[in-house]
Scaffold this active site. Structure first.
Site, PDB file in Angstrom:
ATOM      1  N   ALA A   1      84.324  24.559  65.810  1.00  0.00           N
ATOM      2  CA  ALA A   1      84.460  23.335  64.994  1.00  0.00           C
ATOM      3  C   ALA A   1      85.859  23.219  64.399  1.00  0.00           C
ATOM      4  O   ALA A   1      86.432  22.115  64.351  1.00  0.00           O
ATOM      5  CB  ALA A   1      83.415  23.359  63.891  1.00  0.00           C
TER       6      ALA A   1
ATOM      7  N   GLY B   1      77.882  22.418  64.130  1.00  0.00           N
ATOM      8  CA  GLY B   1      77.550  23.823  63.855  1.00  0.00           C
ATOM      9  C   GLY B   1      76.128  24.048  63.413  1.00  0.00           C
ATOM     10  O   GLY B   1      75.856  24.879  62.551  1.00  0.00           O
ATOM     11  N   THR B   2      75.186  23.298  64.021  1.00  0.00           N
ATOM     12  CA  THR B   2      73.781  23.554  63.710  1.00  0.00           C
ATOM     13  C   THR B   2      72.967  23.584  64.995  1.00  0.00           C
ATOM     14  O   THR B   2      73.184  22.807  65.914  1.00  0.00           O
ATOM     15  CB  THR B   2      73.188  22.505  62.741  1.00  0.00           C
ATOM     16  OG1 THR B   2      71.817  22.853  62.456  1.00  0.00           O
ATOM     17  CG2 THR B   2      73.243  21.096  63.295  1.00  0.00           C
ATOM     18  N   SER B   3      71.990  24.517  65.015  1.00  0.00           N
ATOM     19  CA  SER B   3      71.098  24.604  66.189  1.00  0.00           C
ATOM     20  C   SER B   3      70.054  23.495  66.144  1.00  0.00           C
ATOM     21  O   SER B   3      69.336  23.265  67.115  1.00  0.00           O
ATOM     22  CB  SER B   3      70.407  25.971  66.204  1.00  0.00           C
ATOM     23  OG  SER B   3      69.650  26.127  64.994  1.00  0.00           O
TER      24      SER B   3
ATOM     25  N   ASN C   1      74.071  24.350  54.552  1.00  0.00           N
ATOM     26  CA  ASN C   1      74.687  25.583  54.070  1.00  0.00           C
ATOM     27  C   ASN C   1      74.645  25.646  52.548  1.00  0.00           C
ATOM     28  O   ASN C   1      74.588  24.617  51.879  1.00  0.00           O
ATOM     29  CB  ASN C   1      76.147  25.676  54.546  1.00  0.00           C
ATOM     30  CG  ASN C   1      76.264  25.612  56.057  1.00  0.00           C
ATOM     31  OD1 ASN C   1      75.308  25.887  56.770  1.00  0.00           O
ATOM     32  ND2 ASN C   1      77.427  25.217  56.555  1.00  0.00           N
TER      33      ASN C   1
ATOM     34  N   CYS D   1      59.264  31.402  34.444  1.00  0.00           N
ATOM     35  CA  CYS D   1      59.242  30.484  33.283  1.00  0.00           C
ATOM     36  C   CYS D   1      60.137  29.269  33.460  1.00  0.00           C
ATOM     37  O   CYS D   1      60.284  28.449  32.555  1.00  0.00           O
ATOM     38  CB  CYS D   1      59.681  31.254  32.032  1.00  0.00           C
ATOM     39  SG  CYS D   1      61.418  31.742  32.068  1.00  0.00           S
TER      40      CYS D   1
ATOM     41  N   HIS E   1      69.648  22.237  51.507  1.00  0.00           N
ATOM     42  CA  HIS E   1      68.888  23.479  51.287  1.00  0.00           C
ATOM     43  C   HIS E   1      69.236  24.112  49.950  1.00  0.00           C
ATOM     44  O   HIS E   1      69.166  25.315  49.782  1.00  0.00           O
ATOM     45  CB  HIS E   1      69.154  24.483  52.443  1.00  0.00           C
ATOM     46  CG  HIS E   1      68.480  24.072  53.713  1.00  0.00           C
ATOM     47  ND1 HIS E   1      68.821  24.576  54.943  1.00  0.00           N
ATOM     48  CD2 HIS E   1      67.503  23.160  53.962  1.00  0.00           C
ATOM     49  CE1 HIS E   1      68.075  24.021  55.876  1.00  0.00           C
ATOM     50  NE2 HIS E   1      67.275  23.154  55.315  1.00  0.00           N
TER      51      HIS E   1
END
Ligand code: APR
Length: 256
Positions: free
Chosen positions: A240, A195-197, A109, A137, A126
């Site tokens: 969660a 909470g992640t696929s 996240n 630049c 990420h």
């Protein structure tokens, strides 16, 4: 109490034991942990990708081709994040760290809610919304100065439209984050996958590396994922915030 609820209570006690007995625990979190803070995830029924095609809004080539269009989605995400507060799941992970029961949070996240909840060891796999960068630049500026009125933000040096310092599809993971996350996954005894696929790589590799290194993998999710029944030892199904709050109650009782 229904059989389903009984099973969940048994798994919450099992996770409590696993956390208290683990010498090194890590967690990999995804967008699902922030849903209870009012930020939609990506792939659930009402997720962001049901309204925006990731190929058109979340790929680096799309940003280079039409940054103004991508900033339409980014602005909506910014407004959601600005109005969001850490929820009990973020708070529980920060308390686990303070208790010496969590080594690091590896998060996909970019909403900064783990840090706002008090977590210190956060690996932003990420990238982060904290900075804006210029693809022209290399100029960087803090995003905190960005107001919704001056979107899309422009580079003070060369006039290019700035990009949030988050990883778009087609971009590499920040080297330091990838190195630290791999090390944590190899060395841990327990990996909480929350909470992640787990469909996006290389983040999805982290639970697999942990498993191959001998760790237990425990999922907390609203529904089974690609890891369930193969990589993860068990799934505690539900929100969660609710599940982690119950685990924290069990841990406090156990160590008091
Ligand atoms: N509690 C627990 N899990 C939840 C909750 C909740 N309240 N709400 C949703 N979930 C689960 C969903 O069931 C789903 O499995 O969270 C997961 C969210 O999955 P995705 O939407 O795919 O999000 P994520 O796994 O973080 O995506 C990974 O993909 O689009 C890219 O860069 C983006 O970092 C993101 C990456």
């Amino acid at each position: 109490m229904s059989d389903w609820l009984k099973k969940k209570e048994v798994l919450i006690k099992r996770a409590t034991e696993d956390i208290v007995n683990s010498r090194k625990t890590i967690t990999l979190t995804g967008a699902g942990i922030s849903v209870e803070s009012g930020i939609p995830d990506f792939r659930s029924a009402q997720g962001l990708w049901s309204r925006y095609d990731p190929e058109e809004y979340a790929h680096i080539n799309a940003f280079r081709a039409n940054p103004e269009k991508v900033w339409q989605m980014l602005k909506e995400m910014m407004e959601l994040v600005l109005g969001a507060e850490p929820n009990p799941a973020h708070v529980a992970l920060a308390e686990l760290e303070r208790m010496g029961l969590l080594s690091s949070v590896i998060t996909q996240n970019v909403d900064g809610l783990h840090q706002r909840a008090g977590s210190k060891e956060v690996i932003e796999f990420h990238g982060s919304n904290h900075w804006l960068v210029c693809l022209g630049c290399g100029y960087r500026r803090e995003a905190s100065s960005l107001s919704l009125e001056d979107i899309p933000p422009r580079c003070n040096n060369c006039g290019f439209i700035l990009k949030p310092d988050v990883v778009f599809f087609g971009e590499p993971i920040p080297w330091e984050a990838q190195t630290k996350a791999s090390e944590e996954a190899r060395m841990c005894e327990l990996a909480l996958v929350i909470g992640t696929s787990a469909v996006v790589y290389p983040a999805g590799e982290i639970p697999i590396v942990a498993k191959k290194s001998g760790a237990k993998v425990v999922e907390i999710n609203m529904e089974p994922t690609a890891l369930t029944g193969s990589v993860s030892d068990y799934l505690i199904q539900g929100p969660a915030g609710e599940i982690l709050s119950k685990i924290m109650d069990e841990i406090r009782e156990k160590i008091s």
